[in-house]
Design an enzyme around this catalytic site. Sequence first.
Site, PDB file in Angstrom:
ATOM      1  N   PHE A 130      21.388 -48.869 -10.108  1.00  0.00           N
ATOM      2  CA  PHE A 130      20.413 -48.474  -9.085  1.00  0.00           C
ATOM      3  C   PHE A 130      19.812 -47.113  -9.476  1.00  0.00           C
ATOM      4  O   PHE A 130      20.535 -46.237  -9.942  1.00  0.00           O
ATOM      5  CB  PHE A 130      21.122 -48.390  -7.722  1.00  0.00           C
ATOM      6  CG  PHE A 130      20.182 -48.191  -6.577  1.00  0.00           C
ATOM      7  CD1 PHE A 130      19.453 -49.261  -6.068  1.00  0.00           C
ATOM      8  CD2 PHE A 130      20.007 -46.943  -6.018  1.00  0.00           C
ATOM      9  CE1 PHE A 130      18.572 -49.077  -5.021  1.00  0.00           C
ATOM     10  CE2 PHE A 130      19.126 -46.757  -4.961  1.00  0.00           C
ATOM     11  CZ  PHE A 130      18.408 -47.824  -4.460  1.00  0.00           C
ATOM     12  N   ASP A 199      30.447 -47.720  -7.525  1.00  0.00           N
ATOM     13  CA  ASP A 199      29.559 -47.679  -6.364  1.00  0.00           C
ATOM     14  C   ASP A 199      29.676 -49.047  -5.681  1.00  0.00           C
ATOM     15  O   ASP A 199      29.299 -50.070  -6.249  1.00  0.00           O
ATOM     16  CB  ASP A 199      28.114 -47.408  -6.826  1.00  0.00           C
ATOM     17  CG  ASP A 199      27.133 -47.321  -5.660  1.00  0.00           C
ATOM     18  OD1 ASP A 199      27.438 -47.854  -4.574  1.00  0.00           O
ATOM     19  OD2 ASP A 199      26.049 -46.729  -5.840  1.00  0.00           O
ATOM     20  N   TYR A 224      25.179 -48.193   5.509  1.00  0.00           N
ATOM     21  CA  TYR A 224      24.157 -48.877   6.312  1.00  0.00           C
ATOM     22  C   TYR A 224      23.868 -50.310   5.893  1.00  0.00           C
ATOM     23  O   TYR A 224      23.001 -50.946   6.473  1.00  0.00           O
ATOM     24  CB  TYR A 224      22.846 -48.067   6.348  1.00  0.00           C
ATOM     25  CG  TYR A 224      22.346 -47.546   5.019  1.00  0.00           C
ATOM     26  CD1 TYR A 224      21.730 -48.386   4.107  1.00  0.00           C
ATOM     27  CD2 TYR A 224      22.482 -46.202   4.682  1.00  0.00           C
ATOM     28  CE1 TYR A 224      21.268 -47.915   2.899  1.00  0.00           C
ATOM     29  CE2 TYR A 224      22.025 -45.711   3.463  1.00  0.00           C
ATOM     30  CZ  TYR A 224      21.411 -46.574   2.575  1.00  0.00           C
ATOM     31  OH  TYR A 224      20.963 -46.101   1.374  1.00  0.00           O
ATOM     32  N   LYS A 225      24.553 -50.810   4.860  1.00  0.00           N
ATOM     33  CA  LYS A 225      24.292 -52.186   4.423  1.00  0.00           C
ATOM     34  C   LYS A 225      25.237 -53.130   5.173  1.00  0.00           C
ATOM     35  O   LYS A 225      25.104 -53.299   6.367  1.00  0.00           O
ATOM     36  CB  LYS A 225      24.434 -52.278   2.904  1.00  0.00           C
ATOM     37  CG  LYS A 225      23.453 -51.356   2.164  1.00  0.00           C
ATOM     38  CD  LYS A 225      23.619 -51.481   0.676  1.00  0.00           C
ATOM     39  CE  LYS A 225      22.856 -50.424  -0.079  1.00  0.00           C
ATOM     40  NZ  LYS A 225      21.407 -50.555   0.003  1.00  0.00           N
ATOM     41  N   ARG A 372      14.398 -60.988  -2.666  1.00  0.00           N
ATOM     42  CA  ARG A 372      15.852 -60.797  -2.559  1.00  0.00           C
ATOM     43  C   ARG A 372      16.320 -61.186  -1.166  1.00  0.00           C
ATOM     44  O   ARG A 372      15.743 -60.762  -0.162  1.00  0.00           O
ATOM     45  CB  ARG A 372      16.136 -59.314  -2.837  1.00  0.00           C
ATOM     46  CG  ARG A 372      17.575 -58.971  -3.029  1.00  0.00           C
ATOM     47  CD  ARG A 372      17.726 -57.507  -3.412  1.00  0.00           C
ATOM     48  NE  ARG A 372      17.421 -56.610  -2.291  1.00  0.00           N
ATOM     49  CZ  ARG A 372      17.944 -55.392  -2.144  1.00  0.00           C
ATOM     50  NH1 ARG A 372      18.777 -54.923  -3.058  1.00  0.00           N
ATOM     51  NH2 ARG A 372      17.632 -54.640  -1.122  1.00  0.00           N
TER      52      ARG A 372
HETATM   53  C1  LIG Z   1      23.824 -49.210  -5.530  1.00  0.00           C
HETATM   54  C2  LIG Z   1      23.192 -48.226  -4.615  1.00  0.00           C
HETATM   55  N1  LIG Z   1      23.571 -46.945  -4.643  1.00  0.00           N
HETATM   56  C3  LIG Z   1      23.016 -46.039  -3.805  1.00  0.00           C
HETATM   57  C4  LIG Z   1      22.047 -46.412  -2.892  1.00  0.00           C
HETATM   58  C5  LIG Z   1      21.376 -45.473  -1.960  1.00  0.00           C
HETATM   59  O1  LIG Z   1      21.919 -44.236  -1.895  1.00  0.00           O
HETATM   60  P1  LIG Z   1      21.519 -43.256  -0.699  1.00  0.00           P
HETATM   61  O2  LIG Z   1      22.139 -43.791   0.533  1.00  0.00           O
HETATM   62  O3  LIG Z   1      22.000 -41.954  -1.132  1.00  0.00           O
HETATM   63  O4  LIG Z   1      20.022 -43.315  -0.553  1.00  0.00           O
HETATM   64  C6  LIG Z   1      21.643 -47.730  -2.829  1.00  0.00           C
HETATM   65  C7  LIG Z   1      20.611 -48.112  -1.844  1.00  0.00           C
HETATM   66  O5  LIG Z   1      20.151 -49.199  -1.754  1.00  0.00           O
HETATM   67  C8  LIG Z   1      22.221 -48.661  -3.711  1.00  0.00           C
HETATM   68  O6  LIG Z   1      21.832 -49.922  -3.672  1.00  0.00           O
END
Ligand SMILES: Cc1ncc(COP(=O)(O)O)c(C=O)c1O
Length: 413
Positions: A130, A199, A224-225, A372
């Site tokens: 990402f 992650d 938040y997911k 998606r």
């Molecule tokens: C793999 C991954 N890492 C990090 C993030 C986002 O990070 P942040 O909450 O700091 O914007 C996302 C957001 O979709 C993600 O998919």
Amino acid sequence: VTAAPGTERADCERFDRADPLASRRAQFLVPDGVVYLDGNSLGALAVGVAERVHDVVHRQWGHDLIRSWNTNGWWNLPTVVGDKIGRLVGAAPGEVVACDSTSVNLYKLAVAAQRLRPDRHIVLTDKVNFPTDLYILDEAARSHGAAVRRVAPADVCERIDRDVAVVALTHVDYRTGEVYDLAAVTAAAHAQGALALWDLSHSAGALAVDLGGAGADLAVGCGYKYLNGGPGAPAYVYVAQRWQDALAQPLTGWLGHADPFAMSPEFRPAVGVRRALTGTPAVLSLAALDAALDTFEGLDMAAVRAKSVALTELFIELVDERLPGVFTMVSPRTAKRRGSQVSLGHPDAYAIVQALIARGVIGDYRAPDVARFGFAPLYLRHVDVWDAVDHLVAVMAGEEWRRAEHQVRATVT
Ligand SMILES: Cc1ncc(COP(=O)(O)O)c(C=O)c1O
């Protein structure tokens, strides 16, 4: 429940009646007429979240005021919420703390990992990580005088050598949904003396993650997911117990101090995972995430994963059957290698997603050509999958996506 060729809507209703997770849907406020296939980006609102935030605002903040840090549990919310998340990802109590954003937490742990391997000068990740992970890892390596080695996902294990301080990967690829074998990659990292930093943004709450069983060292993820904490919800940090005393993260704010109210001019890290904290917790957002996590109460993550697999298999089977040759299958067809999403490739993916949204089927688009669809096992039904594909068939048959309004790019896709 497995779908066979020729599946009808009535079969999906039958699958739903047999679904051991079916009753969880009542714990969410999914709007009528909406098939929500974007819980992998922003989870749905759970019952009880608004009431909890209302209480925190009106009673705790409005009336109890600053006393609430002690009397309403504000101070311990990061670890209370952290432990709830820990249960979903195979962490022991005291190994997870909720705070900050995934980006910020990744920076903390990527630097901390390199400090645990001071003689090594490579951070290994994959090319398709990402974007925020790629940017943050670049900067974390630079700040340590190290370099980032970006490799193809298939080459990760063989490219780990004794120069690598940390292997930092996203467990489930945000675009394709491809899953790493977390235990195997962690073992490959350890075989070369490197640390494994994961992650879990697209795994926690949908897959059966076992950080402890895999011997993972460090992890971050998003609230938040699939955890449904709401827009901009706090993220989390996992630090395996064995690293906690040695962990030196770079954002040494007062909340990570051993005794914040000693107001000492010198930093002394807290004992345990609290040393990963930096500043004052976002209490309103933590309260929302805390309430949302109650929807996982008593759930076996293996059952959650089984439903996730059933939903994605059903979607793929229906798309294959009813829209042959229309899309490329971007996600792995093997369930074991696929997260809780299905990505379909099409040159007009953006407009197709917009046309679906106009029909109440909410997915999203990822550049350059991916439609998606995320499948949140707690609130999606098999009939939702059926209805989504039915709408997709109509969008394609009627060429609805060609309409001018569906071509307009919004800021957030
Ligand atoms: C793999 C991954 N890492 C990090 C993030 C986002 O990070 P942040 O909450 O700091 O914007 C996302 C957001 O979709 C993600 O998919």
